[in-house]
Scaffold this motif. Sequence first.
Motif, PDB file in Angstrom:
ATOM      1  N   TYR A 223       0.837  -1.189   0.000  1.00  0.00           N
ATOM      2  CA  TYR A 223       0.000   0.000   0.000  1.00  0.00           C
ATOM      3  C   TYR A 223       0.876   1.245   0.000  1.00  0.00           C
ATOM      4  CZ  TYR A 223       0.990   1.168   4.876  1.00  0.00           C
ATOM      5  OH  TYR A 223       1.621   1.541   6.044  1.00  0.00           O
ATOM      6  N   CYS A 224       0.264   2.340  -0.436  1.00  0.00           N
ATOM      7  CA  CYS A 224       0.955   3.623  -0.484  1.00  0.00           C
ATOM      8  C   CYS A 224       0.295   4.562   0.509  1.00  0.00           C
ATOM      9  CB  CYS A 224       0.892   4.207  -1.896  1.00  0.00           C
ATOM     10  SG  CYS A 224       1.669   5.842  -2.028  1.00  0.00           S
ATOM     11  N   ALA A 225       1.051   5.028   1.483  1.00  0.00           N
ATOM     12  CA  ALA A 225       0.510   5.924   2.504  1.00  0.00           C
ATOM     13  C   ALA A 225       0.174   7.292   1.934  1.00  0.00           C
ATOM     14  CB  ALA A 225       1.497   6.061   3.660  1.00  0.00           C
ATOM     15  N   GLN A 226       0.756   7.645   0.791  1.00  0.00           N
ATOM     16  CA  GLN A 226       0.537   8.949   0.190  1.00  0.00           C
ATOM     17  C   GLN A 226      -0.643   8.968  -0.792  1.00  0.00           C
ATOM     18  OE1 GLN A 226       3.869   7.526   0.032  1.00  0.00           O
ATOM     19  NE2 GLN A 226       4.125   8.437   2.064  1.00  0.00           N
ATOM     20  N   SER A 227      -1.270   7.791  -1.006  1.00  0.00           N
ATOM     21  CA  SER A 227      -2.392   7.720  -1.943  1.00  0.00           C
ATOM     22  C   SER A 227      -3.334   6.607  -1.506  1.00  0.00           C
ATOM     23  CB  SER A 227      -1.877   7.448  -3.364  1.00  0.00           C
ATOM     24  OG  SER A 227      -1.409   6.116  -3.481  1.00  0.00           O
ATOM     25  N   ALA A 228      -4.309   6.326  -2.333  1.00  0.00           N
ATOM     26  CA  ALA A 228      -5.288   5.283  -2.018  1.00  0.00           C
ATOM     27  C   ALA A 228      -4.870   3.923  -2.581  1.00  0.00           C
ATOM     28  CB  ALA A 228      -6.659   5.669  -2.577  1.00  0.00           C
ATOM     29  N   TYR A 229      -3.668   3.827  -3.138  1.00  0.00           N
ATOM     30  CA  TYR A 229      -3.263   2.562  -3.769  1.00  0.00           C
ATOM     31  C   TYR A 229      -3.067   1.463  -2.729  1.00  0.00           C
ATOM     32  CZ  TYR A 229      -0.757  -0.962  -6.386  1.00  0.00           C
ATOM     33  OH  TYR A 229      -0.389  -2.147  -6.957  1.00  0.00           O
ATOM     34  N   ALA A 230      -3.622   0.291  -3.013  1.00  0.00           N
ATOM     35  CA  ALA A 230      -3.401  -0.893  -2.186  1.00  0.00           C
ATOM     36  C   ALA A 230      -3.656  -2.117  -3.044  1.00  0.00           C
ATOM     37  CB  ALA A 230      -4.321  -0.897  -0.967  1.00  0.00           C
ATOM     38  N   ALA A 231      -2.817  -3.127  -2.921  1.00  0.00           N
ATOM     39  CA  ALA A 231      -2.977  -4.356  -3.695  1.00  0.00           C
ATOM     40  C   ALA A 231      -2.312  -5.503  -2.965  1.00  0.00           C
ATOM     41  CB  ALA A 231      -2.378  -4.204  -5.094  1.00  0.00           C
ATOM     42  N   ASN A 232      -2.847  -6.675  -3.159  1.00  0.00           N
ATOM     43  CA  ASN A 232      -2.156  -7.871  -2.690  1.00  0.00           C
ATOM     44  C   ASN A 232      -0.802  -7.939  -3.410  1.00  0.00           C
ATOM     45  OD1 ASN A 232      -1.378 -10.778  -2.533  1.00  0.00           O
ATOM     46  ND2 ASN A 232      -3.372 -10.961  -1.554  1.00  0.00           N
ATOM     47  N   VAL A 233       0.226  -8.390  -2.695  1.00  0.00           N
ATOM     48  CA  VAL A 233       1.547  -8.426  -3.334  1.00  0.00           C
ATOM     49  C   VAL A 233       1.566  -9.344  -4.551  1.00  0.00           C
ATOM     50  CG1 VAL A 233       2.881  -7.793  -1.292  1.00  0.00           C
ATOM     51  CG2 VAL A 233       2.347 -10.199  -1.719  1.00  0.00           C
ATOM     52  N   GLU A 234       0.624 -10.277  -4.628  1.00  0.00           N
ATOM     53  CA  GLU A 234       0.544 -11.131  -5.809  1.00  0.00           C
ATOM     54  C   GLU A 234       0.208 -10.323  -7.057  1.00  0.00           C
ATOM     55  OE1 GLU A 234      -2.444 -13.927  -4.751  1.00  0.00           O
ATOM     56  OE2 GLU A 234      -1.062 -15.286  -3.746  1.00  0.00           O
ATOM     57  N   LEU A 235      -0.458  -9.197  -6.861  1.00  0.00           N
ATOM     58  CA  LEU A 235      -0.912  -8.392  -7.991  1.00  0.00           C
ATOM     59  C   LEU A 235      -0.146  -7.087  -8.144  1.00  0.00           C
ATOM     60  CD1 LEU A 235      -3.208  -8.494 -10.165  1.00  0.00           C
ATOM     61  CD2 LEU A 235      -4.528  -7.037  -8.642  1.00  0.00           C
ATOM     62  N   ALA A 236       0.441  -6.583  -7.071  1.00  0.00           N
ATOM     63  CA  ALA A 236       1.076  -5.267  -7.093  1.00  0.00           C
ATOM     64  C   ALA A 236       2.191  -5.209  -8.141  1.00  0.00           C
ATOM     65  CB  ALA A 236       1.638  -4.940  -5.711  1.00  0.00           C
ATOM     66  N   GLU A 237       2.121  -4.189  -8.968  1.00  0.00           N
ATOM     67  CA  GLU A 237       3.090  -4.045 -10.046  1.00  0.00           C
ATOM     68  C   GLU A 237       4.410  -3.487  -9.535  1.00  0.00           C
ATOM     69  OE1 GLU A 237       3.558  -1.808 -14.401  1.00  0.00           O
ATOM     70  OE2 GLU A 237       1.919  -1.270 -13.032  1.00  0.00           O
ATOM     71  N   ALA A 238       5.503  -4.111  -9.952  1.00  0.00           N
ATOM     72  CA  ALA A 238       6.844  -3.595  -9.673  1.00  0.00           C
ATOM     73  C   ALA A 238       7.306  -2.819 -10.899  1.00  0.00           C
ATOM     74  CB  ALA A 238       7.807  -4.750  -9.367  1.00  0.00           C
ATOM     75  N   LEU A 239       7.386  -1.512 -10.769  1.00  0.00           N
ATOM     76  CA  LEU A 239       7.740  -0.661 -11.904  1.00  0.00           C
ATOM     77  C   LEU A 239       9.198  -0.864 -12.312  1.00  0.00           C
ATOM     78  CD1 LEU A 239       6.029   2.699 -10.885  1.00  0.00           C
ATOM     79  CD2 LEU A 239       5.126   0.878 -12.359  1.00  0.00           C
ATOM     80  N   ALA A 240       9.469  -0.607 -13.569  1.00  0.00           N
ATOM     81  CA  ALA A 240      10.853  -0.661 -14.052  1.00  0.00           C
ATOM     82  C   ALA A 240      11.653   0.478 -13.435  1.00  0.00           C
ATOM     83  CB  ALA A 240      10.859  -0.553 -15.567  1.00  0.00           C
ATOM     84  N   PRO A 241      12.951   0.276 -13.197  1.00  0.00           N
ATOM     85  CA  PRO A 241      13.778   1.371 -12.680  1.00  0.00           C
ATOM     86  C   PRO A 241      13.688   2.599 -13.573  1.00  0.00           C
ATOM     87  CG  PRO A 241      14.981  -0.716 -12.608  1.00  0.00           C
ATOM     88  CD  PRO A 241      13.710  -0.976 -13.374  1.00  0.00           C
ATOM     89  N   ALA A 242      13.640   3.763 -12.939  1.00  0.00           N
ATOM     90  CA  ALA A 242      13.511   5.010 -13.703  1.00  0.00           C
ATOM     91  C   ALA A 242      14.781   5.333 -14.484  1.00  0.00           C
ATOM     92  CB  ALA A 242      13.166   6.156 -12.757  1.00  0.00           C
ATOM     93  N   ALA A 243      15.929   4.990 -13.916  1.00  0.00           N
ATOM     94  CA  ALA A 243      17.204   5.309 -14.569  1.00  0.00           C
ATOM     95  C   ALA A 243      17.494   4.314 -15.688  1.00  0.00           C
ATOM     96  CB  ALA A 243      18.334   5.287 -13.548  1.00  0.00           C
ATOM     97  N   PRO A 244      18.069   4.757 -16.800  1.00  0.00           N
ATOM     98  CA  PRO A 244      18.415   3.841 -17.890  1.00  0.00           C
ATOM     99  C   PRO A 244      19.578   2.943 -17.485  1.00  0.00           C
ATOM    100  CG  PRO A 244      19.270   6.030 -18.344  1.00  0.00           C
ATOM    101  CD  PRO A 244      18.411   6.160 -17.119  1.00  0.00           C
ATOM    102  N   ARG A 245      19.752   1.883 -18.210  1.00  0.00           N
ATOM    103  CA  ARG A 245      20.851   0.957 -17.938  1.00  0.00           C
ATOM    104  C   ARG A 245      22.193   1.656 -18.141  1.00  0.00           C
ATOM    105  NH1 ARG A 245      21.214  -3.650 -22.129  1.00  0.00           N
ATOM    106  NH2 ARG A 245      19.280  -4.378 -21.146  1.00  0.00           N
ATOM    107  N   ALA A 246      23.068   1.476 -17.178  1.00  0.00           N
ATOM    108  CA  ALA A 246      24.406   2.080 -17.274  1.00  0.00           C
ATOM    109  C   ALA A 246      25.250   1.323 -18.298  1.00  0.00           C
ATOM    110  CB  ALA A 246      25.087   2.061 -15.914  1.00  0.00           C
TER     111      ALA A 246
END
Length: 576
Positions: A223-246
Amino acid sequence: MRTSRFFFTTLKEAPADAEVVSQKLMLRAGYIKRAAAGIYTWMPLGLRVLRKVENIVREEMNRAGALELLMPAVQPFELWEESGRGPAYGPELLRFKDRHQRDFVIGPTHEEVITDVVRRDVKSYRQLPIHLYQIQSKFRDEIRPRFGVMRGREFLMKDGYSFHASFADLQREYDNMYATYSRIFTRLGLKFRAVAADTGAIGGTGSHEFHVLADSGEDAIAYCAQSAYAANVELAEALAPAAPRAAATTAMNKVATPGKTACAEVAEFLGVGLERIVKSIAVVTEPEDGGKTFALLLLRGDHELNEVKAGKLAALAPFRFASETEVEEHLGCKPGYIGPVLGGGRNIRVIADRSVAAMSDFICGANEGGHHLFGVNFARDLPEPEVADLRQVVAGDPSPDGQGQLDILRGIEVGHIFQLRQKYAAALNCAYLDENGKSQIMEMGCYGIGVSRIVGAAIEQGNDERGIVLPAAIAPFDVCIVPMGYHKSDAVRAEADRLYETLAAAAIDAVLDDRNERPGVMFADMELIGIPHRIVIGERGLKDGQVEYKGRQDGEATMLAADDILAFIQKKLCAG
């Protein structure tokens, strides 16, 4: 209620095989008695709590426009064959034959039965929508029932099913149930969170779980304390790193890592952080067409595979972990040293998690016993991989809604709502005639609440060293009256009886402990069973016209005028 007329059974110690706090306390408090593994008798005290939960659920479901019915616990297996779910459900489905050798099941859920009911009588769009629910015992033959009523084989459940002429109307009712469930758990007095969830074996599209928050919860919630987002970890999306590959900074070289097969061991041996390691997980896909594919899933050493996410990838569905023999056959070495730098024209699919795809100069297995590769880079040392979201999110990951960071907490699932769509309606030909007289398959929703599980979850959330701490809405009694010397003092007995009758006349659910027990025993029992308000009557206080009040979680008791106690309790109950 008087304890002398009540079946009151408390224990000083929980049975040795009790595992979790709720199970221990429910057995000690006399809420339940074990009949068999995962099967319990609800004793009068526990049943009072269970019925209070049930009544709140029923009131809110009726308020939301649903209609209650009662379906049979015993179901003909032919309905499960018709839906195609019989073989897939597995051994949790308890099957048996009647005296005529016809197949039946004890219902773990009722999608098939309710769909059969509706398809028989609902023929026109004018009869839709309709929402039917029941509160009934279910049975699932868990291989290892545990945690008392939290994961038993027999349990009480509210299951509701809605039928619609359009997906838009299903979405309307889904939102209605989301709001209804939120009201239910708020009225129950529980700390809870609704989270986006995977639909699992039930099927369908949209899905939300409702979790009671507790450190002992089996499920992890992102869950995100700064917003209403909440999801089971089975579903929660892991975003790609913001920085490009070195860019690569070092040449790939092979290093000896004798006996180091775990990522943590390799990282320590090489003196690098675990996030520099790439682990390869070998899987095999065996689709129904008879094909078979060997693949490697790449994750960072400090991340864990999310099997639900991986199972949803078209390239992997369905998949299983490769055996040691299969790993040796395809990669030429034992697990622990395998990696994605293949060479030799091997036909092996490589799918990298988003975080791995952004790595450079990483370390991975060399496909040679006792060795790893150092300074590996995509495009230079191995082809660019397929990329997918494969991992579990962790605390500190960016929230998928872009409004902060994720935290992880534990929860106990007590409710689940689904947009089933047409999964069961199509399988069982549950159809209606639309405005043009054309046959259409109905849209369905499914809405479940674990009524008996809520009792266990509430105790997991509310307990202390003295016993159960339940919200006032579901406590077995509102108030307990504990008289000091009830059988010795006429004044104490008279005042206890008078107060008991006064509270009863005011519709306050009180229990009078008129047992001939020591004060310490009575205090301990009333705290153990979770009564929120206690009134103590003693000769010394009565001489001054006073009684003692103590809330279940108050540090100190308060002396009050006996004549004021009714108004005081009423105010407390209204506030609670």
